[in-house]
Design an enzyme around this catalytic site. Structure first.
Site, mmCIF file in Angstrom:
data_model
loop_
_atom_site.group_PDB
_atom_site.id
_atom_site.type_symbol
_atom_site.label_atom_id
_atom_site.label_comp_id
_atom_site.label_asym_id
_atom_site.label_seq_id
_atom_site.Cartn_x
_atom_site.Cartn_y
_atom_site.Cartn_z
ATOM 1 N N LYS A 3 0.815 -1.226 0.000
ATOM 2 C CA LYS A 3 0.000 0.000 0.000
ATOM 3 C C LYS A 3 0.845 1.271 0.000
ATOM 4 O O LYS A 3 0.402 2.306 -0.483
ATOM 5 C CB LYS A 3 -0.954 0.006 1.200
ATOM 6 C CG LYS A 3 -2.156 -0.912 1.025
ATOM 7 C CD LYS A 3 -3.143 -0.746 2.165
ATOM 8 C CE LYS A 3 -4.383 -1.602 1.931
ATOM 9 N NZ LYS A 3 -5.395 -1.426 2.967
ATOM 10 N N ASP A 31 -10.507 2.909 1.516
ATOM 11 C CA ASP A 31 -10.769 2.334 2.846
ATOM 12 C C ASP A 31 -11.458 3.358 3.742
ATOM 13 O O ASP A 31 -12.338 3.012 4.538
ATOM 14 C CB ASP A 31 -9.462 1.879 3.515
ATOM 15 C CG ASP A 31 -8.974 0.539 2.984
ATOM 16 O OD1 ASP A 31 -9.787 -0.220 2.438
ATOM 17 O OD2 ASP A 31 -7.762 0.259 3.109
HETATM 18 P P1 NAP Z 1 -1.040 -3.674 9.356
HETATM 19 O O1 NAP Z 1 -0.707 -2.430 8.615
HETATM 20 O O2 NAP Z 1 -0.094 -4.814 9.360
HETATM 21 O O3 NAP Z 1 -1.343 -3.210 10.882
HETATM 22 C C1 NAP Z 1 -1.729 -4.155 11.846
HETATM 23 C C2 NAP Z 1 -1.731 -3.493 13.233
HETATM 24 O O4 NAP Z 1 -2.077 -4.520 14.172
HETATM 25 C C3 NAP Z 1 -0.370 -2.957 13.672
HETATM 26 O O5 NAP Z 1 -0.534 -1.909 14.579
HETATM 27 C C4 NAP Z 1 0.207 -4.189 14.366
HETATM 28 O O6 NAP Z 1 1.232 -3.885 15.287
HETATM 29 C C5 NAP Z 1 -1.004 -4.687 15.100
HETATM 30 N N1 NAP Z 1 -0.840 -6.069 15.487
HETATM 31 C C6 NAP Z 1 -0.525 -7.114 14.687
HETATM 32 N N2 NAP Z 1 -0.430 -8.245 15.425
HETATM 33 C C7 NAP Z 1 -0.677 -7.880 16.715
HETATM 34 C C8 NAP Z 1 -0.705 -8.591 17.941
HETATM 35 N N3 NAP Z 1 -0.468 -9.918 17.997
HETATM 36 N N4 NAP Z 1 -0.987 -7.896 19.078
HETATM 37 C C9 NAP Z 1 -1.200 -6.571 19.039
HETATM 38 N N5 NAP Z 1 -1.181 -5.842 17.908
HETATM 39 C C10 NAP Z 1 -0.932 -6.503 16.755
HETATM 40 O O7 NAP Z 1 -2.417 -4.288 8.843
HETATM 41 P P2 NAP Z 1 -3.679 -3.444 8.307
HETATM 42 O O8 NAP Z 1 -3.598 -3.266 6.852
HETATM 43 O O9 NAP Z 1 -3.838 -2.264 9.155
HETATM 44 O O10 NAP Z 1 -4.880 -4.499 8.554
HETATM 45 C C11 NAP Z 1 -5.357 -4.768 9.865
HETATM 46 C C12 NAP Z 1 -6.596 -5.664 9.769
HETATM 47 O O11 NAP Z 1 -7.658 -4.926 9.150
HETATM 48 C C13 NAP Z 1 -6.406 -6.924 8.922
HETATM 49 O O12 NAP Z 1 -7.086 -7.974 9.542
HETATM 50 C C14 NAP Z 1 -7.070 -6.577 7.609
HETATM 51 O O13 NAP Z 1 -7.576 -7.712 6.929
HETATM 52 C C15 NAP Z 1 -8.212 -5.709 8.110
HETATM 53 N N6 NAP Z 1 -8.716 -4.793 7.078
HETATM 54 C C16 NAP Z 1 -10.033 -4.922 6.750
HETATM 55 C C17 NAP Z 1 -10.565 -4.076 5.804
HETATM 56 C C18 NAP Z 1 -12.017 -4.221 5.457
HETATM 57 O O14 NAP Z 1 -12.415 -3.727 4.391
HETATM 58 N N7 NAP Z 1 -12.815 -4.829 6.300
HETATM 59 C C19 NAP Z 1 -9.773 -3.109 5.162
HETATM 60 C C20 NAP Z 1 -8.431 -2.998 5.539
HETATM 61 C C21 NAP Z 1 -7.904 -3.875 6.506
HETATM 62 P P3 NAP Z 1 2.767 -4.259 14.904
HETATM 63 O O15 NAP Z 1 3.162 -3.303 13.822
HETATM 64 O O16 NAP Z 1 3.457 -4.092 16.183
HETATM 65 O O17 NAP Z 1 2.732 -5.689 14.392
#
Ligand code: NAP
Length: 301
Positions: A74, A110
Protein backbone atom coordinates in the site's frame (compact mmCIF):
# COMPACT_ATOMS: atom_id res chain seq x y z
CA UNK A 1 -10.89 -0.14 -21.17
CA UNK A 2 -9.34 -2.62 -23.62
CA UNK A 3 -11.60 -3.51 -26.58
CA UNK A 4 -14.67 -3.31 -24.36
CA UNK A 5 -13.08 -5.31 -21.54
CA UNK A 6 -12.14 -4.19 -18.06
CA UNK A 7 -8.82 -5.65 -16.98
CA UNK A 8 -8.72 -5.31 -13.21
CA UNK A 9 -6.72 -6.91 -10.45
CA UNK A 10 -5.14 -6.95 -7.01
CA UNK A 11 -1.48 -6.57 -5.97
CA UNK A 12 -0.44 -7.98 -2.60
CA UNK A 13 1.25 -10.90 -0.87
CA UNK A 14 0.10 -13.47 -0.05
CA UNK A 15 -3.21 -13.33 -1.90
CA UNK A 16 -4.69 -16.76 -1.27
CA UNK A 17 -7.15 -15.18 1.16
CA UNK A 18 -8.71 -12.56 -1.08
CA UNK A 19 -12.48 -12.17 -1.57
CA UNK A 20 -11.93 -9.41 -4.13
CA UNK A 21 -12.18 -11.51 -7.34
CA UNK A 22 -15.63 -12.81 -6.33
CA UNK A 23 -16.91 -9.30 -5.56
CA UNK A 24 -15.58 -7.67 -8.73
CA UNK A 25 -16.58 -10.53 -11.03
CA UNK A 26 -20.09 -10.32 -9.58
CA UNK A 27 -20.19 -6.54 -10.20
CA UNK A 28 -18.93 -6.96 -13.79
CA UNK A 29 -21.51 -9.70 -14.47
CA UNK A 30 -24.37 -7.72 -12.98
CA UNK A 31 -23.66 -4.78 -15.29
CA UNK A 32 -23.16 -7.05 -18.32
CA UNK A 33 -19.53 -5.95 -18.67
CA UNK A 34 -16.74 -8.03 -20.14
CA UNK A 35 -13.60 -8.28 -18.10
CA UNK A 36 -11.61 -10.03 -15.45
CA UNK A 37 -10.15 -9.38 -12.00
CA UNK A 38 -6.80 -11.10 -11.59
CA UNK A 39 -4.62 -11.71 -8.57
CA UNK A 40 -1.02 -10.47 -8.86
CA UNK A 41 0.92 -11.93 -5.91
CA UNK A 42 4.07 -9.83 -5.66
CA UNK A 43 6.49 -10.65 -2.82
CA UNK A 44 7.61 -7.89 -0.44
CA UNK A 45 10.30 -5.54 -1.76
CA UNK A 46 13.10 -5.73 -2.67
CA UNK A 47 12.34 -9.27 -3.93
CA UNK A 48 9.21 -8.16 -5.78
CA UNK A 49 10.61 -4.91 -7.21
CA UNK A 50 10.93 -6.18 -10.80
CA UNK A 51 7.41 -7.64 -10.80
CA UNK A 52 5.93 -4.46 -9.37
CA UNK A 53 7.71 -2.33 -11.96
CA UNK A 54 6.49 -4.58 -14.80
CA UNK A 55 2.90 -4.45 -13.57
CA UNK A 56 2.90 -0.69 -13.21
CA UNK A 57 4.40 -0.38 -16.71
CA UNK A 58 1.60 -2.63 -18.05
CA UNK A 59 -0.99 -0.37 -16.44
CA UNK A 60 0.70 2.73 -17.81
CA UNK A 61 0.66 1.11 -21.28
CA UNK A 62 -3.12 0.65 -20.98
CA UNK A 63 -3.09 -3.14 -20.58
CA UNK A 64 -4.59 -2.93 -17.09
CA UNK A 65 -7.47 -0.57 -16.25
CA UNK A 66 -7.55 -0.70 -12.48
CA UNK A 67 -5.68 -2.22 -9.55
CA UNK A 68 -6.39 -2.75 -5.90
CA UNK A 69 -3.40 -2.78 -3.60
CA UNK A 70 -3.09 -4.61 -0.30
CA UNK A 71 -0.44 -5.64 2.25
CA UNK A 72 2.54 -5.24 1.84
CA UNK A 73 2.40 -2.77 -1.06
CA UNK A 74 0.00 0.00 0.00
CA UNK A 75 2.91 2.38 0.54
CA UNK A 76 5.29 0.86 -2.03
CA UNK A 77 3.13 1.84 -4.99
CA UNK A 78 3.18 5.53 -4.07
CA UNK A 79 6.43 6.10 -5.96
CA UNK A 80 4.94 4.55 -9.13
CA UNK A 81 1.88 6.77 -9.51
CA UNK A 82 1.77 10.31 -10.95
CA UNK A 83 -0.53 11.75 -8.35
CA UNK A 84 -2.21 10.93 -5.07
CA UNK A 85 -5.82 11.71 -4.28
CA UNK A 86 -6.32 13.67 -1.05
CA UNK A 87 -7.25 10.65 1.09
CA UNK A 88 -4.31 8.60 -0.17
CA UNK A 89 -1.99 11.49 0.62
CA UNK A 90 -3.47 12.01 4.06
CA UNK A 91 -3.28 8.34 5.03
CA UNK A 92 0.00 7.64 3.22
CA UNK A 93 -1.57 4.50 1.76
CA UNK A 94 -2.96 3.57 -1.66
CA UNK A 95 -5.48 0.74 -1.99
CA UNK A 96 -6.69 1.66 -5.49
CA UNK A 97 -4.86 2.72 -8.65
CA UNK A 98 -6.76 4.16 -11.59
CA UNK A 99 -5.83 5.75 -14.90
CA UNK A 100 -6.92 9.27 -15.79
CA UNK A 101 -5.77 9.84 -19.37
CA UNK A 102 -2.06 9.07 -19.33
CA UNK A 103 -1.75 9.57 -15.58
CA UNK A 104 -1.84 6.95 -12.84
CA UNK A 105 -3.68 8.09 -9.73
CA UNK A 106 -3.36 6.52 -6.27
CA UNK A 107 -6.59 6.54 -4.21
CA UNK A 108 -7.68 5.23 -0.84
CA UNK A 109 -11.24 3.92 -0.62
CA UNK A 110 -10.77 2.33 2.85
CA UNK A 111 -11.61 5.66 4.49
CA UNK A 112 -14.87 6.26 2.63
CA UNK A 113 -15.67 2.54 2.75
CA UNK A 114 -15.36 2.49 6.54
CA UNK A 115 -17.38 5.68 7.03
CA UNK A 116 -20.12 4.56 4.63
CA UNK A 117 -20.58 1.25 6.43
CA UNK A 118 -20.27 2.78 9.91
CA UNK A 119 -23.22 5.08 9.34
CA UNK A 120 -25.48 2.03 8.91
CA UNK A 121 -24.62 0.86 12.43
CA UNK A 122 -24.48 3.93 14.66
CA UNK A 123 -27.58 5.07 16.52
CA UNK A 124 -29.24 8.22 15.18
CA UNK A 125 -28.82 11.34 17.33
CA UNK A 126 -25.74 9.97 19.08
CA UNK A 127 -24.11 12.59 21.31
CA UNK A 128 -20.64 11.36 22.29
CA UNK A 129 -18.19 11.00 19.43
CA UNK A 130 -15.39 9.31 21.29
CA UNK A 131 -13.77 6.26 19.69
CA UNK A 132 -11.11 3.75 20.64
CA UNK A 133 -9.11 2.26 17.78
CA UNK A 134 -7.03 -0.87 18.42
CA UNK A 135 -3.90 -1.13 16.25
CA UNK A 136 -1.90 1.56 14.50
CA UNK A 137 -1.14 0.06 11.08
CA UNK A 138 -2.54 1.00 7.67
CA UNK A 139 -6.18 0.21 8.37
CA UNK A 140 -6.08 1.99 11.74
CA UNK A 141 -4.70 5.04 9.97
CA UNK A 142 -7.58 5.02 7.47
CA UNK A 143 -10.15 4.54 10.25
CA UNK A 144 -8.64 7.24 12.50
CA UNK A 145 -8.38 9.71 9.60
CA UNK A 146 -12.01 9.08 8.64
CA UNK A 147 -13.22 9.51 12.22
CA UNK A 148 -11.21 12.72 12.72
CA UNK A 149 -12.59 14.08 9.48
CA UNK A 150 -16.08 13.52 10.90
CA UNK A 151 -15.13 15.36 14.10
CA UNK A 152 -14.62 12.34 16.36
CA UNK A 153 -12.16 12.24 19.24
CA UNK A 154 -9.97 9.18 18.90
CA UNK A 155 -7.74 7.18 21.22
CA UNK A 156 -5.38 5.00 19.26
CA UNK A 157 -4.07 2.00 21.19
CA UNK A 158 -1.25 -0.14 19.86
CA UNK A 159 1.15 -2.68 21.31
CA UNK A 160 4.05 -0.40 20.28
CA UNK A 161 3.51 3.06 21.74
CA UNK A 162 5.91 4.60 19.19
CA UNK A 163 3.65 3.40 16.36
CA UNK A 164 0.57 4.88 18.03
CA UNK A 165 2.41 8.12 18.77
CA UNK A 166 3.62 8.58 15.24
CA UNK A 167 0.16 7.89 13.78
CA UNK A 168 -1.43 10.34 16.22
CA UNK A 169 1.21 13.01 15.56
CA UNK A 170 0.87 12.64 11.78
CA UNK A 171 -2.90 12.96 11.76
CA UNK A 172 -3.00 15.70 14.39
CA UNK A 173 -0.52 17.72 12.32
CA UNK A 174 -2.88 17.56 9.35
CA UNK A 175 -5.63 19.41 11.29
CA UNK A 176 -8.20 17.27 9.54
CA UNK A 177 -11.06 18.82 11.48
CA UNK A 178 -10.94 21.39 14.28
CA UNK A 179 -13.06 19.37 16.69
CA UNK A 180 -11.22 16.14 15.97
CA UNK A 181 -8.55 15.09 18.44
CA UNK A 182 -6.34 12.01 18.62
CA UNK A 183 -4.25 10.60 21.46
CA UNK A 184 -1.98 7.55 21.60
CA UNK A 185 -1.80 4.85 24.24
CA UNK A 186 -0.72 1.24 24.58
CA UNK A 187 -3.05 -1.74 24.22
CA UNK A 188 -2.02 -2.77 27.72
CA UNK A 189 -3.08 0.66 28.92
CA UNK A 190 -6.72 -0.23 28.29
CA UNK A 191 -6.51 -2.35 31.43
CA UNK A 192 -5.13 0.40 33.59
CA UNK A 193 -5.99 3.51 35.56
CA UNK A 194 -4.56 5.77 32.86
CA UNK A 195 -7.36 4.69 30.56
CA UNK A 196 -9.98 5.48 33.18
CA UNK A 197 -8.29 8.86 33.80
CA UNK A 198 -8.40 9.70 30.11
CA UNK A 199 -12.05 8.76 29.96
CA UNK A 200 -12.74 11.13 32.84
CA UNK A 201 -10.68 13.87 31.22
CA UNK A 202 -12.42 13.51 27.91
CA UNK A 203 -15.73 13.51 29.67
CA UNK A 204 -17.26 11.04 27.35
CA UNK A 205 -18.51 7.58 26.77
CA UNK A 206 -16.94 5.55 24.04
CA UNK A 207 -19.52 5.05 21.34
CA UNK A 208 -17.21 3.06 19.11
CA UNK A 209 -14.37 0.56 19.51
CA UNK A 210 -12.66 -0.58 16.31
CA UNK A 211 -10.40 -3.59 15.99
CA UNK A 212 -7.87 -2.58 13.35
CA UNK A 213 -5.44 -5.39 14.18
CA UNK A 214 -5.47 -8.72 12.34
CA UNK A 215 -6.09 -10.58 15.61
CA UNK A 216 -8.96 -13.04 15.26
CA UNK A 217 -8.50 -13.48 11.52
CA UNK A 218 -8.59 -17.05 10.15
CA UNK A 219 -6.84 -19.36 10.74
CA UNK A 220 -5.99 -17.94 14.19
CA UNK A 221 -9.66 -17.46 15.07
CA UNK A 222 -9.26 -17.68 18.84
CA UNK A 223 -7.10 -14.55 19.08
CA UNK A 224 -8.53 -11.26 20.38
CA UNK A 225 -7.00 -7.79 20.68
CA UNK A 226 -8.88 -7.04 23.93
CA UNK A 227 -6.51 -7.23 26.95
CA UNK A 228 -7.69 -9.87 29.41
CA UNK A 229 -9.67 -8.37 32.26
CA UNK A 230 -10.06 -4.92 30.69
CA UNK A 231 -13.47 -3.33 31.24
CA UNK A 232 -15.68 -2.87 28.16
CA UNK A 233 -17.21 0.53 27.47
CA UNK A 234 -20.92 0.48 28.30
CA UNK A 235 -22.58 1.67 25.12
CA UNK A 236 -20.05 1.27 22.35
CA UNK A 237 -20.47 -0.39 19.00
CA UNK A 238 -17.67 -2.95 18.57
CA UNK A 239 -16.59 -2.78 14.93
CA UNK A 240 -14.15 -5.48 13.81
CA UNK A 241 -12.33 -4.82 10.54
CA UNK A 242 -11.62 -8.55 10.33
CA UNK A 243 -14.11 -10.11 7.87
CA UNK A 244 -13.05 -13.75 7.95
CA UNK A 245 -14.53 -15.27 10.03
CA UNK A 246 -17.74 -13.25 9.75
CA UNK A 247 -18.04 -13.36 13.53
CA UNK A 248 -14.77 -13.12 15.47
CA UNK A 249 -13.95 -14.12 19.04
CA UNK A 250 -13.66 -10.40 19.85
CA UNK A 251 -17.17 -9.72 18.51
CA UNK A 252 -18.54 -12.58 20.61
CA UNK A 253 -16.80 -11.25 23.73
CA UNK A 254 -18.14 -7.75 23.06
CA UNK A 255 -21.68 -9.10 22.66
CA UNK A 256 -21.33 -11.10 25.86
CA UNK A 257 -20.43 -7.80 27.58
CA UNK A 258 -23.65 -6.24 26.27
CA UNK A 259 -22.24 -4.32 23.28
CA UNK A 260 -23.48 -4.42 19.71
CA UNK A 261 -20.86 -5.85 17.36
CA UNK A 262 -20.32 -5.89 13.61
CA UNK A 263 -17.64 -7.43 11.40
CA UNK A 264 -15.62 -6.04 8.51
CA UNK A 265 -17.56 -7.40 5.53
CA UNK A 266 -19.64 -4.22 5.14
CA UNK A 267 -16.50 -2.09 4.84
CA UNK A 268 -14.93 -4.69 2.55
CA UNK A 269 -17.87 -4.42 0.15
CA UNK A 270 -18.01 -0.60 0.35
CA UNK A 271 -14.30 -0.08 -0.36
CA UNK A 272 -14.52 -2.54 -3.27
CA UNK A 273 -17.66 -0.93 -4.71
CA UNK A 274 -16.06 2.52 -4.53
CA UNK A 275 -12.97 1.21 -6.35
CA UNK A 276 -15.13 -0.44 -9.01
CA UNK A 277 -16.98 2.85 -9.55
CA UNK A 278 -13.72 4.76 -9.94
CA UNK A 279 -12.53 2.33 -12.62
CA UNK A 280 -15.75 1.95 -14.58
CA UNK A 281 -17.66 5.20 -13.92
CA UNK A 282 -20.70 2.97 -13.33
CA UNK A 283 -22.52 2.41 -10.11
CA UNK A 284 -21.84 -0.92 -8.38
CA UNK A 285 -24.51 -2.89 -6.53
CA UNK A 286 -23.42 -3.34 -2.91
CA UNK A 287 -26.02 -6.06 -2.57
CA UNK A 288 -24.62 -8.10 -5.45
CA UNK A 289 -21.06 -7.66 -4.20
CA UNK A 290 -22.09 -8.58 -0.64
CA UNK A 291 -23.82 -11.74 -1.87
CA UNK A 292 -20.59 -12.74 -3.58
CA UNK A 293 -18.77 -12.48 -0.25
CA UNK A 294 -21.41 -14.26 1.75
CA UNK A 295 -21.28 -17.20 -0.65
CA UNK A 296 -17.55 -17.44 -1.24
CA UNK A 297 -16.36 -19.71 -4.02
CA UNK A 298 -12.97 -19.93 -2.30
CA UNK A 299 -13.66 -19.70 1.42
CA UNK A 300 -10.53 -17.93 2.55
CA UNK A 301 -9.76 -14.68 4.42
P1 NAP B 1 -1.04 -3.67 9.36
O1 NAP B 1 -0.71 -2.43 8.62
O2 NAP B 1 -0.09 -4.81 9.36
O3 NAP B 1 -1.34 -3.21 10.88
C1 NAP B 1 -1.73 -4.15 11.85
C2 NAP B 1 -1.73 -3.49 13.23
O4 NAP B 1 -2.08 -4.52 14.17
C3 NAP B 1 -0.37 -2.96 13.67
O5 NAP B 1 -0.53 -1.91 14.58
C4 NAP B 1 0.21 -4.19 14.37
O6 NAP B 1 1.23 -3.89 15.29
C5 NAP B 1 -1.00 -4.69 15.10
N1 NAP B 1 -0.84 -6.07 15.49
C6 NAP B 1 -0.53 -7.11 14.69
N2 NAP B 1 -0.43 -8.24 15.43
C7 NAP B 1 -0.68 -7.88 16.71
C8 NAP B 1 -0.70 -8.59 17.94
N3 NAP B 1 -0.47 -9.92 18.00
N4 NAP B 1 -0.99 -7.90 19.08
C9 NAP B 1 -1.20 -6.57 19.04
N5 NAP B 1 -1.18 -5.84 17.91
C10 NAP B 1 -0.93 -6.50 16.76
O7 NAP B 1 -2.42 -4.29 8.84
P2 NAP B 1 -3.68 -3.44 8.31
O8 NAP B 1 -3.60 -3.27 6.85
O9 NAP B 1 -3.84 -2.26 9.15
O10 NAP B 1 -4.88 -4.50 8.55
C11 NAP B 1 -5.36 -4.77 9.86
C12 NAP B 1 -6.60 -5.66 9.77
O11 NAP B 1 -7.66 -4.93 9.15
C13 NAP B 1 -6.41 -6.92 8.92
O12 NAP B 1 -7.09 -7.97 9.54
C14 NAP B 1 -7.07 -6.58 7.61
O13 NAP B 1 -7.58 -7.71 6.93
C15 NAP B 1 -8.21 -5.71 8.11
N6 NAP B 1 -8.72 -4.79 7.08
C16 NAP B 1 -10.03 -4.92 6.75
C17 NAP B 1 -10.56 -4.08 5.80
C18 NAP B 1 -12.02 -4.22 5.46
O14 NAP B 1 -12.41 -3.73 4.39
N7 NAP B 1 -12.81 -4.83 6.30
C19 NAP B 1 -9.77 -3.11 5.16
C20 NAP B 1 -8.43 -3.00 5.54
C21 NAP B 1 -7.90 -3.88 6.51
P3 NAP B 1 2.77 -4.26 14.90
O15 NAP B 1 3.16 -3.30 13.82
O16 NAP B 1 3.46 -4.09 16.18
O17 NAP B 1 2.73 -5.69 14.39
Amino acid sequence: MNEGRFNLGLIGYPLTHSFSPQMHHAALRQLGLQGEYRLYPIPPLPEGTGQLEDLMAAMRAGKIDGLNVTIPHKRNVISYVDELALTARATGAVNVILRRGQRLVGENTDVAGFLADLQHHLPAGMESRLALVLGAGGAARAVAYGLLREGWQVIIAARRIDQAESLAADLQAQSVNESGKIEPMTLEGIQGKEFQRRLGEWDGEFMLVVNATPLGMAPDEGASPWPPGAAWPRYALAYDLVYNPAETAWMRAARAAGLRAVGGSGMLVEQAALAFELWTDLSASRQVMAMAVSQPIHPTS
